[in-house]
Write a protein that holds these residues in place. Structure first.
Motif, mmCIF file in Angstrom:
data_model
loop_
_atom_site.group_PDB
_atom_site.id
_atom_site.type_symbol
_atom_site.label_atom_id
_atom_site.label_comp_id
_atom_site.label_asym_id
_atom_site.label_seq_id
_atom_site.Cartn_x
_atom_site.Cartn_y
_atom_site.Cartn_z
ATOM 1 N N ALA A 195 -64.300 -18.785 81.425
ATOM 2 C CA ALA A 195 -63.308 -18.579 82.478
ATOM 3 C C ALA A 195 -62.787 -17.152 82.436
ATOM 4 O O ALA A 195 -62.678 -16.556 81.358
ATOM 5 N N PRO A 196 -62.458 -16.567 83.585
ATOM 6 C CA PRO A 196 -62.066 -15.152 83.609
ATOM 7 C C PRO A 196 -60.892 -14.829 82.706
ATOM 8 O O PRO A 196 -60.873 -13.764 82.074
ATOM 9 N N GLU A 197 -59.914 -15.725 82.601
ATOM 10 C CA GLU A 197 -58.752 -15.442 81.763
ATOM 11 C C GLU A 197 -59.097 -15.494 80.273
ATOM 12 O O GLU A 197 -58.325 -15.010 79.438
ATOM 13 N N ARG A 198 -60.263 -16.055 79.935
ATOM 14 C CA ARG A 198 -60.668 -16.126 78.526
ATOM 15 C C ARG A 198 -61.599 -14.981 78.139
ATOM 16 O O ARG A 198 -61.778 -14.702 76.957
ATOM 17 N N ILE A 199 -62.189 -14.316 79.129
ATOM 18 C CA ILE A 199 -63.064 -13.185 78.842
ATOM 19 C C ILE A 199 -62.216 -12.057 78.244
ATOM 20 O O ILE A 199 -61.252 -11.601 78.839
ATOM 21 N N GLY A 200 -62.559 -11.626 77.066
ATOM 22 C CA GLY A 200 -61.804 -10.570 76.413
ATOM 23 C C GLY A 200 -60.560 -11.026 75.684
ATOM 24 O O GLY A 200 -59.882 -10.213 75.049
ATOM 25 N N ALA A 201 -60.227 -12.313 75.773
ATOM 26 C CA ALA A 201 -59.049 -12.808 75.051
ATOM 27 C C ALA A 201 -59.300 -12.741 73.549
ATOM 28 O O ALA A 201 -60.428 -12.931 73.088
ATOM 29 N N PRO A 202 -58.270 -12.477 72.753
ATOM 30 C CA PRO A 202 -58.468 -12.367 71.304
ATOM 31 C C PRO A 202 -58.895 -13.688 70.693
ATOM 32 O O PRO A 202 -58.539 -14.760 71.200
ATOM 33 N N PRO A 203 -59.676 -13.647 69.617
ATOM 34 C CA PRO A 203 -60.063 -14.882 68.918
ATOM 35 C C PRO A 203 -58.833 -15.682 68.516
ATOM 36 O O PRO A 203 -57.812 -15.122 68.139
ATOM 37 N N GLY A 204 -58.964 -16.982 68.607
ATOM 38 C CA GLY A 204 -57.850 -17.843 68.243
ATOM 39 C C GLY A 204 -56.939 -18.200 69.395
ATOM 40 O O GLY A 204 -56.010 -18.998 69.225
ATOM 41 N N THR A 205 -57.183 -17.616 70.578
ATOM 42 C CA THR A 205 -56.383 -17.989 71.747
ATOM 43 C C THR A 205 -56.608 -19.464 72.048
ATOM 44 O O THR A 205 -57.761 -19.903 72.146
ATOM 45 N N PRO A 206 -55.547 -20.256 72.163
ATOM 46 C CA PRO A 206 -55.730 -21.696 72.380
ATOM 47 C C PRO A 206 -56.543 -21.992 73.636
ATOM 48 O O PRO A 206 -56.409 -21.317 74.658
ATOM 49 N N LEU A 207 -57.384 -22.998 73.528
ATOM 50 C CA LEU A 207 -58.183 -23.434 74.670
ATOM 51 C C LEU A 207 -57.384 -24.396 75.531
ATOM 52 O O LEU A 207 -56.521 -25.136 75.049
ATOM 53 N N ARG A 208 -57.693 -24.385 76.817
ATOM 54 C CA ARG A 208 -57.110 -25.338 77.754
ATOM 55 C C ARG A 208 -58.231 -26.048 78.492
ATOM 56 O O ARG A 208 -59.346 -25.532 78.615
ATOM 57 N N THR A 209 -57.941 -27.236 79.000
ATOM 58 C CA THR A 209 -58.962 -27.960 79.749
ATOM 59 C C THR A 209 -59.411 -27.167 80.971
ATOM 60 O O THR A 209 -60.556 -27.318 81.421
ATOM 61 N N ALA A 210 -58.543 -26.294 81.511
ATOM 62 C CA ALA A 210 -58.922 -25.471 82.665
ATOM 63 C C ALA A 210 -60.086 -24.546 82.339
ATOM 64 O O ALA A 210 -60.857 -24.177 83.229
ATOM 65 N N HIS A 211 -60.225 -24.158 81.067
ATOM 66 C CA HIS A 211 -61.363 -23.331 80.676
ATOM 67 C C HIS A 211 -62.665 -24.121 80.819
ATOM 68 O O HIS A 211 -63.676 -23.605 81.302
ATOM 69 N N ASP A 212 -62.644 -25.378 80.395
ATOM 70 C CA ASP A 212 -63.806 -26.248 80.597
ATOM 71 C C ASP A 212 -64.070 -26.482 82.079
ATOM 72 O O ASP A 212 -65.223 -26.574 82.507
ATOM 73 N N ASP A 213 -63.004 -26.599 82.861
ATOM 74 C CA ASP A 213 -63.165 -26.869 84.292
ATOM 75 C C ASP A 213 -63.905 -25.735 84.999
ATOM 76 O O ASP A 213 -64.670 -25.974 85.945
ATOM 77 N N PHE A 214 -63.687 -24.501 84.539
ATOM 78 C CA PHE A 214 -64.433 -23.377 85.108
ATOM 79 C C PHE A 214 -65.920 -23.514 84.779
ATOM 80 O O PHE A 214 -66.782 -23.398 85.668
ATOM 81 N N ALA A 215 -66.240 -23.752 83.514
ATOM 82 C CA ALA A 215 -67.636 -23.892 83.112
ATOM 83 C C ALA A 215 -68.297 -25.065 83.819
ATOM 84 O O ALA A 215 -69.470 -24.992 84.218
ATOM 85 N N LEU A 216 -67.562 -26.151 83.989
ATOM 86 C CA LEU A 216 -68.095 -27.301 84.719
ATOM 87 C C LEU A 216 -68.467 -26.907 86.140
ATOM 88 O O LEU A 216 -69.553 -27.260 86.630
ATOM 89 N N ALA A 217 -67.605 -26.167 86.826
ATOM 90 C CA ALA A 217 -67.898 -25.747 88.199
ATOM 91 C C ALA A 217 -69.156 -24.884 88.245
ATOM 92 O O ALA A 217 -69.972 -25.003 89.161
ATOM 93 N N VAL A 218 -69.329 -24.003 87.257
ATOM 94 C CA VAL A 218 -70.545 -23.185 87.196
ATOM 95 C C VAL A 218 -71.771 -24.076 87.055
ATOM 96 O O VAL A 218 -72.777 -23.903 87.768
ATOM 97 N N LEU A 219 -71.716 -25.048 86.155
ATOM 98 C CA LEU A 219 -72.850 -25.931 85.921
ATOM 99 C C LEU A 219 -73.149 -26.815 87.129
ATOM 100 O O LEU A 219 -74.317 -27.036 87.479
ATOM 101 N N VAL A 220 -72.112 -27.313 87.779
ATOM 102 C CA VAL A 220 -72.324 -28.128 88.981
ATOM 103 C C VAL A 220 -72.991 -27.282 90.065
ATOM 104 O O VAL A 220 -73.906 -27.740 90.758
ATOM 105 N N HIS A 221 -72.554 -26.038 90.217
ATOM 106 C CA HIS A 221 -73.187 -25.152 91.190
ATOM 107 C C HIS A 221 -74.668 -24.977 90.860
ATOM 108 O O HIS A 221 -75.541 -25.046 91.738
#
Length: 350
Positions: free
Chosen positions: A196-222
């Motif tokens: 997800a764009p907000e996770r690109i470049g984020a420092p290691p250890g930044t907590p994950l959110r389900t919205a990050h998976d939702d972005f990847a899911l949309a890419v895969l569905v496409h």
């Protein structure tokens, strides 16, 4: 002498050939009557934390929130069954890992469904409807994982499996983010093109959110619905250099969001092959502002597109299945431009 691993209870398995590798570990066949493989991680950043992570996942396999995820046939998750490590010796330190179900027993690599040549070779009966069913199965599985408190964090084709009916399975469970009691086991992994764009470049250890998976899911569905095409594929239309999918993600270069943002070959599938509600979900998922559709949102919309009367087969080629919203066949349109994602044989029944 072949490689062996031993569990905490002293059971020993002999490993056979190496069948896969990733950024952290290696997967080997297991000499056992059951369909099993072993994943070994030679150099985790924190070995003790990794051993604890795997041990917690093994224990959670018997907890209520996980039992439902692991029910049914074929198995949908390559869940750690038992922690193992290589024996200690004078030449090398022991390596930790775990034994899991071999997904090859009932599935094929997910990427086979995203390539026209691989579909023809390994999934010859696959049509656009197969992609729809696979997208629905993936969305439902991810929605279940989110409900039970798991975040995948590195959702991508390399971690997924599919069968000829479009059923989906998932591996690399040990990279997920989850909690056990008060302890949080963070997910560290990310992959270009599925972050997800907000996770690109984020420092290691930044907590994950389900919205990050939702972005990847949309890419895969496409990719599933547009014959493998990544939604952020294309050369920048402003004349700049193409750098990467992630660069296009950060700059919003996506055909569905802005047709004028990228240049694509004429042979790619037409954008208007998508049903209107699915196209709108993509635009919302890839827009820079606002909440993304959840996995449950995708599951609801994709199930509606598989309802009776929503799909139509081309009169020229029965492998050319498409939405009834499109008055003529998008795959024939693509074929006229030099490619055919679902060639089949004219008149062949699916």
């Amino acid at each position: 002498m072949g490689l062996t691993v031993v569990s905490g209870s002293g059971h020993t398995w002999r490993l056979t050939e190496q069948i896969g590798s990733g950024s952290e570990g290696f997967v080997y066949g297991v000499d056992d009557a059951r369909p099993l493989v072993a994943k070994l991680v030679p150099d985790p950043p924190d070995p003790e934390a990794y051993r604890r992570r795997v041990a917690r996942l093994v224990r959670q396999r018997r907890e209520p929130r996980t039992v439902g995820l692991l029910s049914g046939t074929p198995v949908r998750l390559a869940w750690p069954l038992v922690s193992v490590r290589t024996p200690e010796g004078p030449e090398a330190d022991p390596v930790d890992g775990y034994v899991m179900t071999d997904m090859r027993h009932a599935h094929l690599p997910f990427g086979h469904l995203l390539s026209a040549s691989a579909r023809a070779a390994f999934l010859p009966r696959a049509t656009w409807a197969t992609g729809l069913r696979c997208a629905l199965a993936l969305a439902r599985l991810l929605a279940e994982l989110h409900t039970e408190g798991y975040v995948v964090g590195d959702l991508k084709p390399d971690n997924l499996w599919v069968d000829e009916s479009g059923r989906v399975a998932m591996a690399d469970v040990d990279s997920w983010e989850f909690t056990d009691g008060r302890e949080v086991f963070p997910g560290r992994m990310r992959s270009p093109g599925y972050t997800a764009p907000e996770r690109i470049g984020a420092p290691p250890g930044t907590p994950l959110r389900t919205a990050h998976d939702d972005f990847a899911l949309a890419v895969l569905v496409h990719q599933l619905l547009v014959a493998g095409l990544h939604p952020f594929a294309g050369h920048p239309a402003d004349g700049g250099d193409y750098l990467s999918y992630d660069d296009n993600v950060l700059h919003g270069r996506c055909r569905l969001v802005d047709r004028t943002s990228v240049l694509l070959p004429r042979s790619v599938p037409p954008a208007d092959l998508l049903p209107r509600r699915i196209a709108e979900l993509f635009r919302t998922a890839f827009a820079k502002a606002g909440p993304r559709p959840t996995a449950a949102d995708w599951a609801h919309a994709l199930a509606a597109e598989l309802a009776p009367g929503r799909l139509k087969a081309c009169a020229v080629n029965s492998h050319h299945v498409h939405t009834v919203e499109r008055p003529w066949c998008p795959w024939c349109d693509q074929a006229e431009r030099g490619a055919d994602s679902y060639p089949g044989r004219p008149g062949e029944e699916t």
